[in-house]
Design a protein around this motif. Sequence first.
Motif, PDB file in Angstrom:
ATOM      1  N   MET A   1       5.364  -1.861  -8.044  1.00  0.00           N
ATOM      2  CA  MET A   1       6.240  -0.903  -7.643  1.00  0.00           C
ATOM      3  C   MET A   1       6.135  -0.957  -6.313  1.00  0.00           C
ATOM      4  O   MET A   1       7.061  -0.513  -5.473  1.00  0.00           O
ATOM      5  CB  MET A   1       5.782   0.246  -8.488  1.00  0.00           C
ATOM      6  CG  MET A   1       6.881   1.665  -8.192  1.00  0.00           C
ATOM      7  SD  MET A   1       8.314   1.175  -8.876  1.00  0.00           S
ATOM      8  CE  MET A   1       8.998   2.826  -8.482  1.00  0.00           C
ATOM      9  N   ARG A   2       4.883  -1.036  -5.853  1.00  0.00           N
ATOM     10  CA  ARG A   2       4.384  -0.919  -4.526  1.00  0.00           C
ATOM     11  C   ARG A   2       5.245  -1.870  -3.388  1.00  0.00           C
ATOM     12  O   ARG A   2       5.850  -1.525  -2.524  1.00  0.00           O
ATOM     13  CB  ARG A   2       3.185  -0.939  -4.086  1.00  0.00           C
ATOM     14  CG  ARG A   2       2.697  -1.015  -2.709  1.00  0.00           C
ATOM     15  CD  ARG A   2       1.209  -1.188  -2.529  1.00  0.00           C
ATOM     16  NE  ARG A   2       1.078  -1.429  -1.046  1.00  0.00           N
ATOM     17  CZ  ARG A   2       0.039  -2.102  -0.646  1.00  0.00           C
ATOM     18  NH1 ARG A   2      -0.823  -2.578  -1.109  1.00  0.00           N
ATOM     19  NH2 ARG A   2      -0.052  -2.239   0.931  1.00  0.00           N
ATOM     20  N   ALA A   3       5.501  -2.872  -3.898  1.00  0.00           N
ATOM     21  CA  ALA A   3       6.395  -4.152  -3.562  1.00  0.00           C
ATOM     22  C   ALA A   3       7.717  -3.439  -3.049  1.00  0.00           C
ATOM     23  O   ALA A   3       8.488  -3.751  -2.002  1.00  0.00           O
ATOM     24  CB  ALA A   3       6.272  -5.359  -4.185  1.00  0.00           C
ATOM     25  N   LYS A   4       8.357  -2.975  -4.279  1.00  0.00           N
ATOM     26  CA  LYS A   4       9.888  -2.296  -3.905  1.00  0.00           C
ATOM     27  C   LYS A   4       9.930  -1.385  -2.885  1.00  0.00           C
ATOM     28  O   LYS A   4      10.847  -1.280  -2.238  1.00  0.00           O
ATOM     29  CB  LYS A   4      10.571  -1.846  -5.261  1.00  0.00           C
ATOM     30  CG  LYS A   4      10.769  -3.000  -6.111  1.00  0.00           C
ATOM     31  CD  LYS A   4      11.407  -2.341  -7.514  1.00  0.00           C
ATOM     32  CE  LYS A   4      12.000  -3.700  -8.301  1.00  0.00           C
ATOM     33  NZ  LYS A   4      13.019  -3.278  -9.188  1.00  0.00           N
ATOM     34  N   VAL A   5       8.824  -0.642  -2.800  1.00  0.00           N
ATOM     35  CA  VAL A   5       9.019   0.661  -1.672  1.00  0.00           C
ATOM     36  C   VAL A   5       8.704   0.077  -0.502  1.00  0.00           C
ATOM     37  O   VAL A   5       9.362   0.335   0.349  1.00  0.00           O
ATOM     38  CB  VAL A   5       7.799   1.476  -2.228  1.00  0.00           C
ATOM     39  CG1 VAL A   5       7.420   2.498  -1.054  1.00  0.00           C
ATOM     40  CG2 VAL A   5       8.151   2.476  -3.490  1.00  0.00           C
ATOM     41  N   THR A   7       9.613  -3.109   0.437  1.00  0.00           N
ATOM     42  CA  THR A   7      10.725  -3.901   0.872  1.00  0.00           C
ATOM     43  C   THR A   7      11.752  -2.662   1.243  1.00  0.00           C
ATOM     44  O   THR A   7      12.512  -2.979   2.258  1.00  0.00           O
ATOM     45  CB  THR A   7      11.125  -4.524  -0.234  1.00  0.00           C
ATOM     46  OG1 THR A   7      10.311  -5.551  -0.765  1.00  0.00           O
ATOM     47  CG2 THR A   7      12.571  -5.291  -0.299  1.00  0.00           C
ATOM     48  N   ARG A   8      12.072  -1.656   0.541  1.00  0.00           N
ATOM     49  CA  ARG A   8      13.204  -0.822   0.928  1.00  0.00           C
ATOM     50  C   ARG A   8      12.755  -0.009   2.224  1.00  0.00           C
ATOM     51  O   ARG A   8      13.348   0.329   2.997  1.00  0.00           O
ATOM     52  CB  ARG A   8      13.014   0.460  -0.056  1.00  0.00           C
ATOM     53  CG  ARG A   8      14.073  -0.370  -1.439  1.00  0.00           C
ATOM     54  CD  ARG A   8      14.453   0.862  -2.262  1.00  0.00           C
ATOM     55  NE  ARG A   8      13.636   1.849  -2.646  1.00  0.00           N
ATOM     56  CZ  ARG A   8      12.561   1.583  -3.804  1.00  0.00           C
ATOM     57  NH1 ARG A   8      12.865   0.504  -4.740  1.00  0.00           N
ATOM     58  NH2 ARG A   8      11.655   2.563  -4.297  1.00  0.00           N
ATOM     59  N   GLU A  45       8.891   5.806   0.921  1.00  0.00           N
ATOM     60  CA  GLU A  45       9.704   4.769   1.793  1.00  0.00           C
ATOM     61  C   GLU A  45       9.478   4.937   3.309  1.00  0.00           C
ATOM     62  O   GLU A  45       9.404   4.458   3.908  1.00  0.00           O
ATOM     63  CB  GLU A  45      11.352   4.693   1.693  1.00  0.00           C
ATOM     64  CG  GLU A  45      11.451   3.923   0.321  1.00  0.00           C
ATOM     65  CD  GLU A  45      12.993   4.088  -0.292  1.00  0.00           C
ATOM     66  OE1 GLU A  45      13.993   3.729   0.725  1.00  0.00           O
ATOM     67  OE2 GLU A  45      13.348   4.102  -1.412  1.00  0.00           O
ATOM     68  N   GLU A 107      10.141 -11.616   4.001  1.00  0.00           N
ATOM     69  CA  GLU A 107      11.109 -10.276   4.050  1.00  0.00           C
ATOM     70  C   GLU A 107      11.924 -10.153   5.342  1.00  0.00           C
ATOM     71  O   GLU A 107      12.990  -9.587   5.217  1.00  0.00           O
ATOM     72  CB  GLU A 107      10.134  -9.203   4.011  1.00  0.00           C
ATOM     73  CG  GLU A 107       9.377  -8.999   2.564  1.00  0.00           C
ATOM     74  CD  GLU A 107       9.988  -8.242   1.667  1.00  0.00           C
ATOM     75  OE1 GLU A 107      10.762  -7.444   1.860  1.00  0.00           O
ATOM     76  OE2 GLU A 107      10.099  -8.710   0.341  1.00  0.00           O
TER      77      GLU A 107
END
Length: 138
Positions: A1-5, A7-8, A45, A107
């Motif tokens: 989950m942290r990776a998605k945050v 990335t966003r 974010e 990224e």
Amino acid sequence: MRAKVETRARARALQALYAWDMRPGQQLERVATQIWDDLHVPAAERTRAAVLVRAVIADGAAIDRALRDVTVNWRLERIGAIERSVLRLGSAELGLDDTPPRVVIQEGVKLAERYGSAQSARFVNGVLDALARQMGKL
């Protein structure tokens, strides 16, 4: 989950840097706040994006000097705004030392491809790789 945050958050930081690039003379932090308020960016974010934006604010001149050193055949002012913003973001994140350099580069490439083009992505890959090597990160 942290990776998605994260990335966003990078995308949010990029939006702020791009908007700031388009508004000469305005303060980056103020532009970022306006953009994120308008987009109703979630707190998680916004927190990470703010760290990245503050790194650009704190080290902006050094970041631009380092980018000029590795973009030998390109003047920073002549690089497209998206690419320039992605490069500043990637350079700032490399300087923070809290994300593996390969992840920062990957990224950055994804952002350049998403908001720019495949050609932008290749350019960003080459510049961030050269910068990471120059910084002794790779």
